[in-house]
Design a protein around this motif. Structure first.
Motif, PDB file in Angstrom:
ATOM      1  N   LYS A   1      62.810  82.619  22.950  1.00 62.80           N
ATOM      2  CA  LYS A   1      63.814  83.598  23.382  1.00 62.80           C
ATOM      3  C   LYS A   1      63.098  84.868  23.884  1.00 62.80           C
ATOM      4  O   LYS A   1      63.419  85.401  24.945  1.00 62.80           O
ATOM      5  CB  LYS A   1      64.743  83.895  22.188  1.00 62.80           C
ATOM      6  N   LYS A   2      62.103  85.299  23.109  1.00 59.49           N
ATOM      7  CA  LYS A   2      61.378  86.523  23.494  1.00 59.49           C
ATOM      8  C   LYS A   2      60.649  86.339  24.818  1.00 59.49           C
ATOM      9  O   LYS A   2      60.602  87.229  25.658  1.00 59.49           O
ATOM     10  CB  LYS A   2      60.385  86.898  22.397  1.00 59.49           C
ATOM     11  N   ALA A   3      60.095  85.134  24.994  1.00 56.92           N
ATOM     12  CA  ALA A   3      59.329  84.885  26.214  1.00 56.92           C
ATOM     13  C   ALA A   3      60.236  84.755  27.438  1.00 56.92           C
ATOM     14  O   ALA A   3      59.913  85.247  28.521  1.00 56.92           O
ATOM     15  CB  ALA A   3      58.505  83.613  26.045  1.00 56.92           C
ATOM     16  N   LEU A   4      61.388  84.110  27.248  1.00 55.24           N
ATOM     17  CA  LEU A   4      62.236  83.813  28.405  1.00 55.24           C
ATOM     18  C   LEU A   4      63.298  84.881  28.686  1.00 55.24           C
ATOM     19  O   LEU A   4      63.754  85.013  29.822  1.00 55.24           O
ATOM     20  CB  LEU A   4      62.890  82.431  28.236  1.00 55.24           C
TER      21      LEU A   4
ATOM     22  N   ALA B   1      61.168  68.384  25.208  1.00 52.54           N
ATOM     23  CA  ALA B   1      61.874  68.973  24.064  1.00 52.54           C
ATOM     24  C   ALA B   1      63.008  69.882  24.544  1.00 52.54           C
ATOM     25  O   ALA B   1      63.002  71.102  24.325  1.00 52.54           O
ATOM     26  CB  ALA B   1      60.901  69.729  23.188  1.00 52.54           C
ATOM     27  N   ILE B   2      63.999  69.270  25.193  1.00 54.67           N
ATOM     28  CA  ILE B   2      65.121  70.051  25.742  1.00 54.67           C
ATOM     29  C   ILE B   2      65.847  70.812  24.630  1.00 54.67           C
ATOM     30  O   ILE B   2      66.323  71.934  24.822  1.00 54.67           O
ATOM     31  CB  ILE B   2      66.087  69.102  26.485  1.00 54.67           C
ATOM     32  N   GLU B   3      65.899  70.193  23.439  1.00 52.17           N
ATOM     33  CA  GLU B   3      66.642  70.814  22.323  1.00 52.17           C
ATOM     34  C   GLU B   3      66.075  72.195  21.970  1.00 52.17           C
ATOM     35  O   GLU B   3      66.803  73.078  21.509  1.00 52.17           O
ATOM     36  CB  GLU B   3      66.669  69.885  21.103  1.00 52.17           C
ATOM     37  N   GLU B   4      64.785  72.414  22.219  1.00 52.05           N
ATOM     38  CA  GLU B   4      64.184  73.712  21.880  1.00 52.05           C
ATOM     39  C   GLU B   4      64.654  74.793  22.847  1.00 52.05           C
ATOM     40  O   GLU B   4      64.735  75.966  22.490  1.00 52.05           O
ATOM     41  CB  GLU B   4      62.658  73.604  21.908  1.00 52.05           C
ATOM     42  N   LEU B   5      64.958  74.393  24.075  1.00 51.16           N
ATOM     43  CA  LEU B   5      65.470  75.358  25.057  1.00 51.16           C
ATOM     44  C   LEU B   5      66.968  75.553  24.863  1.00 51.16           C
ATOM     45  O   LEU B   5      67.492  76.658  25.039  1.00 51.16           O
ATOM     46  CB  LEU B   5      65.148  74.875  26.468  1.00 51.16           C
TER      47      LEU B   5
END
Ligand code: GMT
Length: 379
Positions: free
Chosen positions: A190-193, A264-268
Protein backbone atom coordinates in the motif's frame (compact mmCIF):
# COMPACT_ATOMS: atom_id res chain seq x y z
CA UNK A 1 -11.72 -41.67 -9.37
CA UNK A 2 -9.07 -41.34 -12.06
CA UNK A 3 -9.88 -38.09 -13.81
CA UNK A 4 -8.39 -36.59 -16.98
CA UNK A 5 -8.58 -32.79 -17.19
CA UNK A 6 -8.02 -31.08 -20.53
CA UNK A 7 -7.52 -27.32 -20.49
CA UNK A 8 -5.62 -24.36 -21.86
CA UNK A 9 -2.49 -23.82 -19.79
CA UNK A 10 -2.61 -20.02 -19.99
CA UNK A 11 -3.76 -17.43 -17.42
CA UNK A 12 -7.30 -17.40 -18.92
CA UNK A 13 -10.23 -18.07 -16.61
CA UNK A 14 -11.05 -21.52 -18.02
CA UNK A 15 -7.50 -22.77 -17.41
CA UNK A 16 -7.50 -21.34 -13.89
CA UNK A 17 -10.83 -22.98 -13.00
CA UNK A 18 -9.76 -26.32 -14.53
CA UNK A 19 -6.46 -26.29 -12.65
CA UNK A 20 -7.96 -25.30 -9.30
CA UNK A 21 -10.65 -27.93 -9.76
CA UNK A 22 -8.04 -30.61 -10.45
CA UNK A 23 -5.95 -29.55 -7.46
CA UNK A 24 -9.04 -29.62 -5.23
CA UNK A 25 -10.05 -33.07 -6.47
CA UNK A 26 -6.50 -34.36 -5.94
CA UNK A 27 -6.56 -33.14 -2.36
CA UNK A 28 -9.73 -35.20 -1.85
CA UNK A 29 -7.91 -38.36 -2.95
CA UNK A 30 -8.70 -38.55 -6.66
CA UNK A 31 -5.93 -39.17 -9.18
CA UNK A 32 -5.93 -36.23 -11.57
CA UNK A 33 -4.17 -36.20 -14.95
CA UNK A 34 -3.80 -32.79 -16.58
CA UNK A 35 -3.47 -32.99 -20.35
CA UNK A 36 -2.31 -29.86 -22.18
CA UNK A 37 0.43 -28.51 -24.45
CA UNK A 38 2.17 -26.73 -21.56
CA UNK A 39 2.10 -27.06 -17.81
CA UNK A 40 -0.94 -25.03 -16.64
CA UNK A 41 0.03 -21.70 -15.03
CA UNK A 42 -1.48 -22.52 -11.64
CA UNK A 43 -0.10 -26.09 -11.50
CA UNK A 44 2.82 -24.83 -9.54
CA UNK A 45 3.43 -27.29 -6.72
CA UNK A 46 3.89 -31.02 -6.31
CA UNK A 47 1.02 -33.25 -5.22
CA UNK A 48 1.22 -37.03 -5.14
CA UNK A 49 -2.17 -37.36 -6.87
CA UNK A 50 -1.46 -34.94 -9.71
CA UNK A 51 0.08 -35.97 -13.02
CA UNK A 52 0.89 -33.82 -15.99
CA UNK A 53 0.76 -35.29 -19.51
CA UNK A 54 2.16 -32.99 -22.18
CA UNK A 55 0.76 -33.02 -25.69
CA UNK A 56 3.68 -33.06 -28.10
CA UNK A 57 3.11 -32.32 -31.72
CA UNK A 58 5.58 -33.06 -34.43
CA UNK A 59 5.98 -30.24 -36.91
CA UNK A 60 6.55 -30.67 -40.63
CA UNK A 61 7.36 -28.09 -43.33
CA UNK A 62 4.06 -28.88 -45.04
CA UNK A 63 2.10 -27.49 -42.08
CA UNK A 64 1.39 -23.79 -41.70
CA UNK A 65 -0.53 -24.82 -38.59
CA UNK A 66 0.58 -27.97 -36.73
CA UNK A 67 -2.45 -30.31 -36.30
CA UNK A 68 -2.94 -29.83 -32.54
CA UNK A 69 -6.32 -31.59 -32.51
CA UNK A 70 -4.80 -34.78 -33.90
CA UNK A 71 -1.97 -34.70 -31.37
CA UNK A 72 -4.36 -34.02 -28.48
CA UNK A 73 -6.76 -36.82 -29.51
CA UNK A 74 -3.82 -39.25 -29.76
CA UNK A 75 -2.63 -38.19 -26.30
CA UNK A 76 -6.11 -38.64 -24.83
CA UNK A 77 -6.35 -42.15 -26.28
CA UNK A 78 -2.94 -42.98 -24.83
CA UNK A 79 -3.61 -41.56 -21.33
CA UNK A 80 -7.11 -43.06 -21.02
CA UNK A 81 -5.76 -46.50 -21.96
CA UNK A 82 -2.48 -46.44 -20.05
CA UNK A 83 -3.72 -44.72 -16.87
CA UNK A 84 -7.14 -46.39 -16.98
CA UNK A 85 -9.08 -43.15 -16.55
CA UNK A 86 -12.69 -43.25 -15.36
CA UNK A 87 -13.71 -39.93 -16.87
CA UNK A 88 -12.44 -37.10 -19.09
CA UNK A 89 -13.37 -33.53 -18.20
CA UNK A 90 -12.62 -31.00 -20.93
CA UNK A 91 -12.67 -27.24 -20.27
CA UNK A 92 -13.57 -24.75 -23.03
CA UNK A 93 -15.48 -26.37 -25.87
CA UNK A 94 -13.22 -25.21 -28.71
CA UNK A 95 -11.64 -27.56 -29.74
CA UNK A 96 -11.59 -29.76 -26.64
CA UNK A 97 -15.15 -31.11 -26.88
CA UNK A 98 -14.79 -32.38 -30.44
CA UNK A 99 -11.28 -33.75 -29.80
CA UNK A 100 -12.61 -35.68 -26.79
CA UNK A 101 -15.39 -37.10 -28.98
CA UNK A 102 -12.82 -38.28 -31.51
CA UNK A 103 -10.75 -39.94 -28.76
CA UNK A 104 -13.91 -41.55 -27.37
CA UNK A 105 -14.74 -43.05 -30.77
CA UNK A 106 -11.21 -44.39 -31.21
CA UNK A 107 -11.29 -45.96 -27.73
CA UNK A 108 -14.70 -47.48 -28.42
CA UNK A 109 -13.11 -49.32 -31.32
CA UNK A 110 -10.86 -50.96 -28.72
CA UNK A 111 -13.85 -51.80 -26.51
CA UNK A 112 -13.24 -48.97 -24.01
CA UNK A 113 -15.93 -46.44 -23.09
CA UNK A 114 -14.68 -43.16 -21.66
CA UNK A 115 -17.37 -40.76 -20.43
CA UNK A 116 -16.72 -37.12 -21.40
CA UNK A 117 -17.84 -34.03 -19.50
CA UNK A 118 -17.53 -30.66 -21.26
CA UNK A 119 -17.54 -27.42 -19.29
CA UNK A 120 -18.51 -24.28 -21.19
CA UNK A 121 -16.70 -21.21 -19.89
CA UNK A 122 -17.84 -18.24 -21.92
CA UNK A 123 -16.18 -17.10 -25.09
CA UNK A 124 -16.21 -20.70 -26.34
CA UNK A 125 -19.96 -20.04 -26.73
CA UNK A 126 -20.53 -16.28 -26.86
CA UNK A 127 -17.68 -15.28 -29.18
CA UNK A 128 -15.56 -18.04 -30.69
CA UNK A 129 -17.91 -21.03 -30.62
CA UNK A 130 -20.81 -19.32 -32.33
CA UNK A 131 -18.59 -18.08 -35.16
CA UNK A 132 -19.70 -19.94 -38.32
CA UNK A 133 -16.08 -21.09 -38.67
CA UNK A 134 -16.56 -23.37 -35.65
CA UNK A 135 -20.29 -23.53 -34.81
CA UNK A 136 -21.32 -26.81 -36.51
CA UNK A 137 -18.52 -28.77 -34.84
CA UNK A 138 -19.06 -27.13 -31.42
CA UNK A 139 -22.79 -27.85 -31.60
CA UNK A 140 -22.24 -31.49 -32.59
CA UNK A 141 -19.59 -32.06 -29.92
CA UNK A 142 -21.71 -30.56 -27.13
CA UNK A 143 -24.56 -32.91 -28.00
CA UNK A 144 -22.14 -35.86 -28.02
CA UNK A 145 -20.66 -35.07 -24.58
CA UNK A 146 -21.95 -37.37 -21.85
CA UNK A 147 -22.20 -34.42 -19.48
CA UNK A 148 -22.39 -30.70 -20.18
CA UNK A 149 -21.90 -27.93 -17.64
CA UNK A 150 -21.92 -24.14 -17.84
CA UNK A 151 -20.44 -21.71 -15.32
CA UNK A 152 -23.58 -19.55 -14.97
CA UNK A 153 -27.31 -19.53 -15.66
CA UNK A 154 -26.65 -16.80 -18.19
CA UNK A 155 -24.17 -18.93 -20.13
CA UNK A 156 -26.63 -21.83 -20.12
CA UNK A 157 -29.27 -19.50 -21.59
CA UNK A 158 -26.83 -18.19 -24.23
CA UNK A 159 -25.87 -21.74 -25.19
CA UNK A 160 -29.51 -22.72 -25.67
CA UNK A 161 -30.13 -19.53 -27.67
CA UNK A 162 -27.14 -19.88 -29.99
CA UNK A 163 -27.09 -23.65 -30.47
CA UNK A 164 -29.50 -26.49 -30.95
CA UNK A 165 -28.41 -28.34 -27.81
CA UNK A 166 -30.53 -31.29 -26.74
CA UNK A 167 -28.28 -32.24 -23.83
CA UNK A 168 -29.24 -31.13 -20.32
CA UNK A 169 -26.86 -28.36 -19.21
CA UNK A 170 -25.97 -28.36 -15.52
CA UNK A 171 -24.87 -25.04 -14.04
CA UNK A 172 -21.83 -25.36 -11.80
CA UNK A 173 -20.40 -21.93 -11.03
CA UNK A 174 -16.79 -20.79 -10.70
CA UNK A 175 -15.39 -21.06 -7.20
CA UNK A 176 -12.37 -20.08 -5.15
CA UNK A 177 -10.13 -21.21 -2.36
CA UNK A 178 -10.45 -18.99 0.70
CA UNK A 179 -7.09 -20.16 2.02
CA UNK A 180 -5.60 -18.12 -0.78
CA UNK A 181 -8.13 -15.37 -1.47
CA UNK A 182 -8.64 -13.40 1.72
CA UNK A 183 -7.85 -9.90 2.91
CA UNK A 184 -4.43 -9.81 4.54
CA UNK A 185 -2.25 -7.01 5.76
CA UNK A 186 -0.03 -5.79 2.93
CA UNK A 187 0.75 -2.30 4.20
CA UNK A 188 4.17 -2.30 2.55
CA UNK A 189 2.50 -2.70 -0.88
CA UNK A 190 0.00 0.00 0.00
CA UNK A 191 2.81 2.39 0.94
CA UNK A 192 4.69 1.65 -2.25
CA UNK A 193 1.73 1.90 -4.60
CA UNK A 194 -0.30 4.68 -2.99
CA UNK A 195 2.24 6.60 -0.88
CA UNK A 196 -0.19 9.45 -0.11
CA UNK A 197 -2.96 7.11 0.91
CA UNK A 198 -4.76 7.46 -2.42
CA UNK A 199 -7.63 5.04 -3.03
CA UNK A 200 -6.51 1.94 -4.91
CA UNK A 201 -8.68 0.90 -7.86
CA UNK A 202 -7.86 -2.42 -9.54
CA UNK A 203 -8.60 -4.17 -12.81
CA UNK A 204 -7.44 -7.68 -13.74
CA UNK A 205 -7.85 -9.23 -17.17
CA UNK A 206 -6.21 -10.52 -20.31
CA UNK A 207 -6.52 -7.08 -21.97
CA UNK A 208 -8.61 -8.38 -24.83
CA UNK A 209 -11.14 -6.08 -26.57
CA UNK A 210 -14.04 -7.86 -24.85
CA UNK A 211 -12.74 -6.63 -21.46
CA UNK A 212 -13.13 -2.93 -22.40
CA UNK A 213 -10.11 -1.96 -20.29
CA UNK A 214 -10.27 1.49 -21.90
CA UNK A 215 -13.57 2.01 -20.04
CA UNK A 216 -11.82 1.11 -16.78
CA UNK A 217 -9.27 3.85 -17.48
CA UNK A 218 -11.99 6.39 -18.33
CA UNK A 219 -13.98 5.52 -15.21
CA UNK A 220 -10.80 5.88 -13.18
CA UNK A 221 -10.16 9.28 -14.74
CA UNK A 222 -13.53 10.48 -13.45
CA UNK A 223 -13.04 8.98 -9.98
CA UNK A 224 -9.61 10.53 -9.68
CA UNK A 225 -10.98 13.98 -10.43
CA UNK A 226 -12.99 13.81 -7.16
CA UNK A 227 -10.93 11.45 -4.98
CA UNK A 228 -7.15 11.10 -5.31
CA UNK A 229 -6.64 7.54 -6.55
CA UNK A 230 -4.29 5.09 -8.21
CA UNK A 231 -5.27 2.49 -10.82
CA UNK A 232 -3.55 -0.90 -10.88
CA UNK A 233 -3.89 -2.68 -14.22
CA UNK A 234 -2.97 -6.34 -13.76
CA UNK A 235 -2.57 -8.72 -16.69
CA UNK A 236 -1.44 -8.36 -20.25
CA UNK A 237 -2.78 -8.88 -23.74
CA UNK A 238 -3.37 -7.52 -27.23
CA UNK A 239 -4.85 -4.15 -26.14
CA UNK A 240 -1.94 -3.13 -23.92
CA UNK A 241 -0.32 -0.71 -26.32
CA UNK A 242 -3.60 1.10 -27.05
CA UNK A 243 -4.22 1.36 -23.32
CA UNK A 244 -0.81 2.85 -22.64
CA UNK A 245 -1.55 5.37 -25.37
CA UNK A 246 -4.90 6.24 -23.77
CA UNK A 247 -3.16 6.83 -20.41
CA UNK A 248 -0.82 9.29 -22.14
CA UNK A 249 -3.69 11.09 -23.89
CA UNK A 250 -5.53 11.47 -20.58
CA UNK A 251 -2.34 12.54 -18.85
CA UNK A 252 -2.69 9.77 -16.29
CA UNK A 253 0.68 8.02 -16.58
CA UNK A 254 1.71 8.84 -13.02
CA UNK A 255 -1.60 7.57 -11.64
CA UNK A 256 -1.84 4.26 -13.48
CA UNK A 257 0.49 1.30 -12.99
CA UNK A 258 0.67 -1.51 -15.54
CA UNK A 259 1.79 -4.42 -13.38
CA UNK A 260 1.75 -7.14 -16.04
CA UNK A 261 0.87 -10.75 -15.21
CA UNK A 262 1.00 -11.34 -11.49
CA UNK A 263 0.90 -14.68 -9.70
CA UNK A 264 -0.03 -13.38 -6.25
CA UNK A 265 -3.06 -11.32 -7.30
CA UNK A 266 -4.55 -11.72 -3.81
CA UNK A 267 -1.74 -9.57 -2.36
CA UNK A 268 -2.71 -6.68 -4.64
CA UNK A 269 -6.40 -7.21 -4.01
CA UNK A 270 -5.60 -6.97 -0.29
CA UNK A 271 -4.74 -3.27 -0.73
CA UNK A 272 -7.54 -2.52 -3.22
CA UNK A 273 -10.53 -0.35 -2.43
CA UNK A 274 -12.54 -1.02 -5.58
CA UNK A 275 -12.50 -3.44 -8.54
CA UNK A 276 -13.54 -2.50 -12.09
CA UNK A 277 -14.93 -5.00 -14.60
CA UNK A 278 -16.57 -3.13 -17.49
CA UNK A 279 -16.59 -6.16 -19.89
CA UNK A 280 -18.69 -6.33 -23.05
CA UNK A 281 -19.34 -10.00 -22.33
CA UNK A 282 -18.60 -12.05 -19.22
CA UNK A 283 -20.09 -15.46 -18.58
CA UNK A 284 -19.19 -15.37 -14.87
CA UNK A 285 -16.38 -12.97 -13.95
CA UNK A 286 -13.94 -15.01 -11.88
CA UNK A 287 -11.62 -12.05 -11.22
CA UNK A 288 -14.54 -10.09 -9.77
CA UNK A 289 -15.24 -13.00 -7.43
CA UNK A 290 -11.57 -13.12 -6.38
CA UNK A 291 -11.76 -9.40 -5.59
CA UNK A 292 -14.93 -9.87 -3.54
CA UNK A 293 -13.29 -12.64 -1.51
CA UNK A 294 -10.64 -10.05 -0.57
CA UNK A 295 -13.42 -7.67 0.51
CA UNK A 296 -13.25 -5.46 -2.56
CA UNK A 297 -16.58 -4.12 -3.94
CA UNK A 298 -17.09 -4.38 -7.70
CA UNK A 299 -18.19 -1.84 -10.30
CA UNK A 300 -19.11 -3.86 -13.38
CA UNK A 301 -21.22 -3.95 -16.49
CA UNK A 302 -24.52 -5.81 -16.25
CA UNK A 303 -23.71 -8.35 -18.96
CA UNK A 304 -23.83 -12.16 -18.94
CA UNK A 305 -23.33 -13.83 -15.58
CA UNK A 306 -22.13 -10.70 -13.77
CA UNK A 307 -25.53 -9.94 -12.16
CA UNK A 308 -25.44 -13.46 -10.64
CA UNK A 309 -22.11 -12.67 -8.96
CA UNK A 310 -22.10 -8.92 -8.30
CA UNK A 311 -25.31 -7.93 -6.51
CA UNK A 312 -26.45 -4.44 -7.51
CA UNK A 313 -26.44 -2.06 -4.55
CA UNK A 314 -25.00 -4.70 -2.21
CA UNK A 315 -21.61 -6.02 -3.30
CA UNK A 316 -21.09 -3.26 -5.86
CA UNK A 317 -23.03 -1.81 -8.76
CA UNK A 318 -23.98 -2.84 -12.30
CA UNK A 319 -24.23 -0.45 -15.25
CA UNK A 320 -24.98 -0.80 -18.94
CA UNK A 321 -21.96 -1.71 -21.08
CA UNK A 322 -19.99 1.45 -21.88
CA UNK A 323 -21.88 3.70 -19.42
CA UNK A 324 -18.76 5.29 -17.98
CA UNK A 325 -20.69 8.12 -16.28
CA UNK A 326 -22.86 5.71 -14.32
CA UNK A 327 -19.91 3.50 -13.36
CA UNK A 328 -17.95 6.51 -12.08
CA UNK A 329 -20.99 7.82 -10.17
CA UNK A 330 -21.45 4.43 -8.50
CA UNK A 331 -17.76 4.16 -7.69
CA UNK A 332 -17.81 7.58 -6.00
CA UNK A 333 -20.94 6.60 -4.10
CA UNK A 334 -18.99 3.72 -2.50
CA UNK A 335 -15.63 5.44 -2.07
CA UNK A 336 -16.74 8.75 -0.64
CA UNK A 337 -18.33 7.35 2.53
CA UNK A 338 -16.33 5.10 4.86
CA UNK A 339 -19.44 3.49 6.43
CA UNK A 340 -20.95 2.68 3.03
CA UNK A 341 -17.59 1.36 1.80
CA UNK A 342 -17.29 -0.95 4.81
CA UNK A 343 -20.81 -2.28 4.25
CA UNK A 344 -20.09 -3.06 0.59
CA UNK A 345 -16.82 -4.74 1.59
CA UNK A 346 -18.63 -7.05 4.05
CA UNK A 347 -21.44 -7.83 1.58
CA UNK A 348 -18.84 -8.69 -1.08
CA UNK A 349 -17.15 -11.14 1.26
CA UNK A 350 -20.45 -12.74 2.29
CA UNK A 351 -21.53 -13.21 -1.32
CA UNK A 352 -18.10 -14.63 -2.29
CA UNK A 353 -18.39 -17.21 0.51
CA UNK A 354 -21.23 -18.91 -1.37
CA UNK A 355 -18.66 -19.84 -4.05
CA UNK A 356 -16.24 -21.56 -1.66
CA UNK A 357 -14.43 -24.43 -3.39
CA UNK A 358 -15.53 -26.73 -0.56
CA UNK A 359 -19.15 -26.25 -1.62
CA UNK A 360 -18.45 -26.78 -5.31
CA UNK A 361 -16.11 -29.81 -5.31
CA UNK A 362 -18.79 -32.25 -4.05
CA UNK A 363 -21.11 -31.03 -6.82
CA UNK A 364 -18.51 -32.01 -9.45
CA UNK A 365 -17.85 -35.35 -7.72
CA UNK A 366 -21.54 -36.23 -7.64
CA UNK A 367 -21.91 -35.16 -11.25
CA UNK A 368 -18.97 -37.33 -12.37
CA UNK A 369 -20.45 -40.34 -10.51
CA UNK A 370 -23.84 -39.74 -12.10
CA UNK A 371 -22.32 -39.53 -15.59
CA UNK A 372 -20.13 -42.62 -15.09
CA UNK A 373 -23.08 -44.62 -13.73
CA UNK A 374 -25.33 -43.58 -16.59
CA UNK A 375 -22.65 -44.54 -19.12
CA UNK A 376 -22.10 -47.95 -17.53
CA UNK A 377 -25.83 -48.51 -17.61
CA UNK A 378 -26.40 -47.41 -21.22
CA UNK A 379 -23.27 -48.72 -22.88
O1 GMT B 1 -11.94 -14.23 -21.58
C1 GMT B 1 -11.51 -14.61 -20.50
O2 GMT B 1 -11.54 -13.93 -19.47
C2 GMT B 1 -10.93 -15.95 -20.38
C3 GMT B 1 -12.04 -16.93 -20.44
C4 GMT B 1 -11.54 -18.31 -20.61
O3 GMT B 1 -12.38 -19.10 -20.96
O4 GMT B 1 -10.37 -18.62 -20.44
O5 GMT B 1 -12.84 -16.70 -19.27
C5 GMT B 1 -14.16 -17.17 -19.25
O6 GMT B 1 -14.16 -18.22 -18.30
C6 GMT B 1 -14.03 -17.82 -16.93
C7 GMT B 1 -13.98 -19.08 -16.07
O7 GMT B 1 -15.12 -19.86 -16.20
C8 GMT B 1 -15.18 -16.89 -16.57
O8 GMT B 1 -15.08 -16.51 -15.20
C9 GMT B 1 -15.10 -15.65 -17.47
O9 GMT B 1 -16.22 -14.84 -17.18
C10 GMT B 1 -15.15 -16.07 -18.92
N1 GMT B 1 -14.88 -14.90 -19.77
C11 GMT B 1 -15.80 -14.40 -20.61
O10 GMT B 1 -16.94 -14.85 -20.71
C12 GMT B 1 -15.36 -13.23 -21.40
Amino acid sequence: MKIGIVCYPTYGGSGVVATELGKGLASRGHKVHFISYRQPARLDSFHENIFYKEVRFANYPLFDYPPYETALASKLVDVVKFDKLDILHVHYAVPHASVAYLAKKILLNDGLYIPVVTTLHGTDITLVGKDPAYAPVVSFAMNKSDGLTAVSESLKKDTLNFFNVKKEIKVIPNFLDFHRFKKTNKDHFKKALSPNNEKVITHVSNFRKVKRVGDAIKVFDKINKSIPSKLLLIGDGPERQNLEQLCRELNLCDKIRFLGKQDAIEELLAISDLFLMPSASESFGLSALEAMACEVPVISSNTGGLPEVNLHGKTGFLSNIGDIEDMAKNALNILSDETIHKKFRMNALLQAKTYDINNILPIYEDYYKEIIDTCVYTK
